[in-house]
Each structure stands twice: as C-alpha cells, then as structure tokens.
Design a protein around this motif. Structure first.
Motif, PDB file in Angstrom:
ATOM      1  N   ILE A  38      67.776  36.846  83.118  1.00  0.00           N
ATOM      2  CA  ILE A  38      66.898  38.009  83.150  1.00  0.00           C
ATOM      3  C   ILE A  38      65.446  37.564  83.254  1.00  0.00           C
ATOM      4  N   GLN A  39      64.639  38.449  83.853  1.00  0.00           N
ATOM      5  CA  GLN A  39      63.197  38.229  83.945  1.00  0.00           C
ATOM      6  C   GLN A  39      62.500  39.263  83.072  1.00  0.00           C
ATOM      7  N   LEU A  40      61.541  38.809  82.271  1.00  0.00           N
ATOM      8  CA  LEU A  40      60.774  39.691  81.398  1.00  0.00           C
ATOM      9  C   LEU A  40      59.299  39.618  81.767  1.00  0.00           C
ATOM     10  N   ILE A  41      58.671  40.774  81.864  1.00  0.00           N
ATOM     11  CA  ILE A  41      57.206  40.833  81.924  1.00  0.00           C
ATOM     12  C   ILE A  41      56.768  41.495  80.625  1.00  0.00           C
ATOM     13  N   ILE A  42      56.219  40.689  79.727  1.00  0.00           N
ATOM     14  CA  ILE A  42      55.813  41.150  78.401  1.00  0.00           C
ATOM     15  C   ILE A  42      54.301  41.347  78.424  1.00  0.00           C
ATOM     16  N   ASP A  43      53.866  42.618  78.602  1.00  0.00           N
ATOM     17  CA  ASP A  43      52.479  42.924  78.929  1.00  0.00           C
ATOM     18  C   ASP A  43      52.118  42.141  80.204  1.00  0.00           C
ATOM     19  N   ASP A  44      51.374  41.043  80.096  1.00  0.00           N
ATOM     20  CA  ASP A  44      51.014  40.294  81.307  1.00  0.00           C
ATOM     21  C   ASP A  44      51.650  38.904  81.349  1.00  0.00           C
ATOM     22  N   LYS A  45      52.630  38.650  80.479  1.00  0.00           N
ATOM     23  CA  LYS A  45      53.282  37.336  80.408  1.00  0.00           C
ATOM     24  C   LYS A  45      54.670  37.412  81.031  1.00  0.00           C
ATOM     25  N   GLU A  46      54.993  36.477  81.929  1.00  0.00           N
ATOM     26  CA  GLU A  46      56.297  36.464  82.595  1.00  0.00           C
ATOM     27  C   GLU A  46      57.196  35.388  81.993  1.00  0.00           C
ATOM     28  N   ILE A  47      58.460  35.755  81.731  1.00  0.00           N
ATOM     29  CA  ILE A  47      59.433  34.845  81.124  1.00  0.00           C
ATOM     30  C   ILE A  47      60.766  35.007  81.842  1.00  0.00           C
ATOM     31  N   THR A  48      61.456  33.896  82.071  1.00  0.00           N
ATOM     32  CA  THR A  48      62.816  33.923  82.609  1.00  0.00           C
ATOM     33  C   THR A  48      63.716  33.160  81.647  1.00  0.00           C
ATOM     34  N   LEU A  49      64.880  33.714  81.351  1.00  0.00           N
ATOM     35  CA  LEU A  49      65.805  33.025  80.465  1.00  0.00           C
ATOM     36  C   LEU A  49      67.252  33.363  80.774  1.00  0.00           C
ATOM     37  N   GLU A  50      68.138  32.428  80.396  1.00  0.00           N
ATOM     38  CA  GLU A  50      69.578  32.686  80.416  1.00  0.00           C
ATOM     39  C   GLU A  50      69.870  33.405  79.109  1.00  0.00           C
ATOM     40  N   ASN A  51      69.908  34.698  79.178  1.00  0.00           N
ATOM     41  CA  ASN A  51      69.826  35.527  77.985  1.00  0.00           C
ATOM     42  C   ASN A  51      71.065  35.473  77.094  1.00  0.00           C
ATOM     43  N   THR A  52      70.834  35.069  75.842  1.00  0.00           N
ATOM     44  CA  THR A  52      71.847  35.283  74.813  1.00  0.00           C
ATOM     45  C   THR A  52      71.624  36.663  74.223  1.00  0.00           C
ATOM     46  N   LEU A  53      70.404  36.923  73.790  1.00  0.00           N
ATOM     47  CA  LEU A  53      70.031  38.285  73.405  1.00  0.00           C
ATOM     48  C   LEU A  53      68.519  38.422  73.416  1.00  0.00           C
ATOM     49  N   THR A  54      68.065  39.641  73.665  1.00  0.00           N
ATOM     50  CA  THR A  54      66.652  39.981  73.588  1.00  0.00           C
ATOM     51  C   THR A  54      66.548  41.362  72.954  1.00  0.00           C
ATOM     52  N   THR A  55      65.708  41.472  71.924  1.00  0.00           N
ATOM     53  CA  THR A  55      65.561  42.747  71.224  1.00  0.00           C
ATOM     54  C   THR A  55      64.130  43.254  71.314  1.00  0.00           C
ATOM     55  N   PHE A  56      64.000  44.580  71.341  1.00  0.00           N
ATOM     56  CA  PHE A  56      62.705  45.259  71.416  1.00  0.00           C
ATOM     57  C   PHE A  56      62.652  46.184  70.208  1.00  0.00           C
ATOM     58  N   PHE A  92      59.410  34.765  69.466  1.00  0.00           N
ATOM     59  CA  PHE A  92      58.949  36.111  69.109  1.00  0.00           C
ATOM     60  C   PHE A  92      57.659  36.434  69.864  1.00  0.00           C
ATOM     61  N   TYR A  93      57.529  37.708  70.237  1.00  0.00           N
ATOM     62  CA  TYR A  93      56.331  38.193  70.921  1.00  0.00           C
ATOM     63  C   TYR A  93      56.020  39.593  70.401  1.00  0.00           C
ATOM     64  N   LYS A  94      54.788  40.057  70.667  1.00  0.00           N
ATOM     65  CA  LYS A  94      54.401  41.441  70.398  1.00  0.00           C
ATOM     66  C   LYS A  94      53.800  42.015  71.682  1.00  0.00           C
ATOM     67  N   ALA A  95      54.126  43.271  71.987  1.00  0.00           N
ATOM     68  CA  ALA A  95      53.622  43.884  73.216  1.00  0.00           C
ATOM     69  C   ALA A  95      53.820  45.391  73.173  1.00  0.00           C
ATOM     70  N   LYS A  96      53.102  46.090  74.060  1.00  0.00           N
ATOM     71  CA  LYS A  96      53.250  47.544  74.189  1.00  0.00           C
ATOM     72  C   LYS A  96      54.223  47.929  75.299  1.00  0.00           C
ATOM     73  N   LYS A  97      54.334  47.047  76.314  1.00  0.00           N
ATOM     74  CA  LYS A  97      55.188  47.375  77.457  1.00  0.00           C
ATOM     75  C   LYS A  97      55.925  46.128  77.927  1.00  0.00           C
ATOM     76  N   ILE A  98      57.219  46.310  78.234  1.00  0.00           N
ATOM     77  CA  ILE A  98      58.042  45.209  78.721  1.00  0.00           C
ATOM     78  C   ILE A  98      58.886  45.703  79.886  1.00  0.00           C
ATOM     79  N   ILE A  99      58.931  44.910  80.953  1.00  0.00           N
ATOM     80  CA  ILE A  99      59.798  45.207  82.092  1.00  0.00           C
ATOM     81  C   ILE A  99      60.886  44.146  82.134  1.00  0.00           C
ATOM     82  N   VAL A 100      62.145  44.584  82.164  1.00  0.00           N
ATOM     83  CA  VAL A 100      63.289  43.675  82.213  1.00  0.00           C
ATOM     84  C   VAL A 100      64.001  43.877  83.541  1.00  0.00           C
ATOM     85  N   SER A 101      64.328  42.784  84.221  1.00  0.00           N
ATOM     86  CA  SER A 101      65.059  42.900  85.478  1.00  0.00           C
ATOM     87  C   SER A 101      66.111  41.800  85.568  1.00  0.00           C
TER      88      SER A 101
END
Length: 294
Positions: free
Chosen positions: A176-194, A250-259
């Motif tokens: 999965i690809q995450l855009i956490i506010d303005d930070k981009e992350i890619t991972l082989e997802n085990t789990l991600t929580t919001f 761990f991160y903090k953000a107001k908006k996250i896009i997951v694809s």
C-alpha cells in the motif's frame, strides 16, 4: 431536552434489548420526554436517527456496541444534537477512551445525566467514524471474528483472539501507498490504523497517545512481519507496548490517502468494506458527545 434511545436487539447477544426496562426506570420520576426505537436491520439506526434529528435537537443514545454507535453517528453527524452510548455490545471499545467504569450498574443514569463535550470526528470517504479505522490483518481479524461472535459461549474479546490466530495463518500481504499529510510512505502492510480513540478489537490499546480533542489522527503502521512475529504483535497491542517492535511506526496527521493495486479490507469502527483507494480526514471538534457522569 428530548432523549432518543436507539436499541440494537442483536447487540451483545440480546444484552442491549434487556436494558429497555432499565432505561424506562431511569425516567420514572422525570418529566423529560424520551423515545425508544428498536432497530430492524443493518442501516436502520442511521435512518431512524435522521428522521428525528432533522426536525429538532435530541440527546441520542446508541444502545449497543461500536457498530451500533457508528450507525447512529452517521445519522446525527452535521446536526446540533448530542451523541451518547450505552455500551452493550461485544467489544465496546470507544467508551473506554472516555469512561473507565464500563461495567458500572448505573451507566444508564450516568450517561443520561452526563455533560456534553465537543470532540473530534473522523471520516473515511463518505462515512463518519468516531473511534478507529484500519487496513490490513487487523481489519481481516474483525471480519473473521464475526463467525466466532455467533457462538453464545464466546466473549467479544475471545472472538477476536480466535480470529487473530486463524487470520495469521491465512493473511495475504498487500503493498500500500500512504500520503500522510505531505509525507509519502510505501509498505508491505501487516496493519495500519487511523485512530481517534485509543482502543479497538475488544480492548487492544493500538493508539496509546490518541486524544479525542487534538484535531489529529494517531496513525500506526506495521510493515511486513513474519508469521511467528505476528504472534508477538497482538499481545503487545493489547498492552499498548507495540512501539517496541522494529517494524512499527507512529505518525500524526489530519488527512491520509491510502492506495493499493489490490483490493484491501477496511475496518471502520467494526464495519467492513473493500476498497482500493481510501481517503481519511479528521474533522476537529466535529461532534457533541455525552460524557457519562463520573
């Protein structure tokens, strides 16, 4: 103020339904108007709440578990009415972030006489949620736990534990690809929580630092773990000590896009949907919530 109780007859294997006489008794010496509605199926709670709050303001109580609370929330969002919960489901996770005496006999009266507090509201695509949404193995655990919850001798927490064991052996990783506010992350997802609240999955403390009034999600990502290491993850999630695991961030953000190229399982306060692309948004001070009298 008028009071509206939305009762899920299936919550807690019938426990919510058993609370109706106690609700009526709480108003025995009161002149305040109260209404009790029993839901008839999925989505009915949202429909009922909209019917009432679109006409006038109510103190609306979800009598059930986190799924019932989510349905009621989606009926009351964007109104001036107040939301509360009488916890009577199998997990009752959200209430743990605001009220510690979840098994107190006087929870009904404490909630009816509680004060309101403005807390943050979360949104995933077009659906609101209060507590926690997630993608990955934990979402699949929630999905699979529904099977175990049907057995009368299995508690909500035990259902999640059994489901976790089964899911660990069958889980398929998704990139999965995450855009956490303005930070981009890619991972082989085990789990991600919001997370807006602290607890989910029958009491797992996935977001120890979550604050319902800070205007931010607490995001926890777990990159690919071996099957053996997964067995160490869940006990640490229960205690809130999973930060010790190398693959956890761990991160903090107001908006996250997951694809994702592949469809992923998304857990929204215990409700499951399948998506490839998801947008999470945090709405600061988005809902009036009833805090039980301590």
């Amino acid at each position: 103020m008028k009071h509206l109780f939305i009762v899920n007859p299936k919550a807690g294997k019938g426990k919510a339904l058993q609370l109706i006489p106690h609700i009526k008794n709480a108003f025995k010496y009161s002149n305040e108007e109260f209404i009790i509605e029993v839901t008839k199926g999925e989505g009915h709670a949202t429909e009922l709440v909209k019917r009432y709050v679109n006409k006038e303001n109510y103190r609306v109580y979800a009598v059930g578990g986190d799924g019932t609370l989510n349905e009621v929330l989606n009926g009351i969002a964007n109104t001036e009415s107040c939301l509360g919960v009488i916890p009577s489901g199998s997990g009752n996770d959200f209430i743990k972030s605001i009220y510690k005496e979840t098994l107190a006999e006087n929870i009904i009266e404490d909630t009816i006489k509680g004060n309101t507090k403005i807390i943050d509201l979360a949104k995933v695509d077009d659906r609101y949620f209060l507590n926690i949404s997630s993608v990955g193995i934990d979402a699949e655990v929630v999905d699979n736990a529904k099977v175990f919850k049907k057995y009368p001798f299995i508690s909500g927490r035990a259902a999640y534990i059994f489901s976790a064991i089964v899911t660990i052996f069958t889980y398929k990783y998704r990139r999965i690809q995450l855009i956490i506010d303005d930070k981009e992350i890619t991972l082989e997802n085990t789990l991600t929580t919001f997370a807006n609240g602290k607890y989910y999955g029958g009491g797992m403390k996935v977001a120890p630092d979550a604050d319902l009034q800070d205007g931010l999600f607490d995001i926890c990502t777990v990159d690919k773990l071996s099957r053996i290491k997964m067995f160490t993850l869940f006990p640490k999630l229960i205690k809130g000590t999973h930060r010790q695991i190398e693959e956890v961030c761990f991160y903090k953000a107001k908006k996250i896009i997951v694809s994702s190229k592949d469809e992923i399982t998304v857990n929204i306060d215990g409700e499951i949907v399948k998506r490839k692309d998801v947008i999470f948004e945090l709405i600061p001070k988005g809902i009036n919530f009833i805090i039980p009298r301590s």
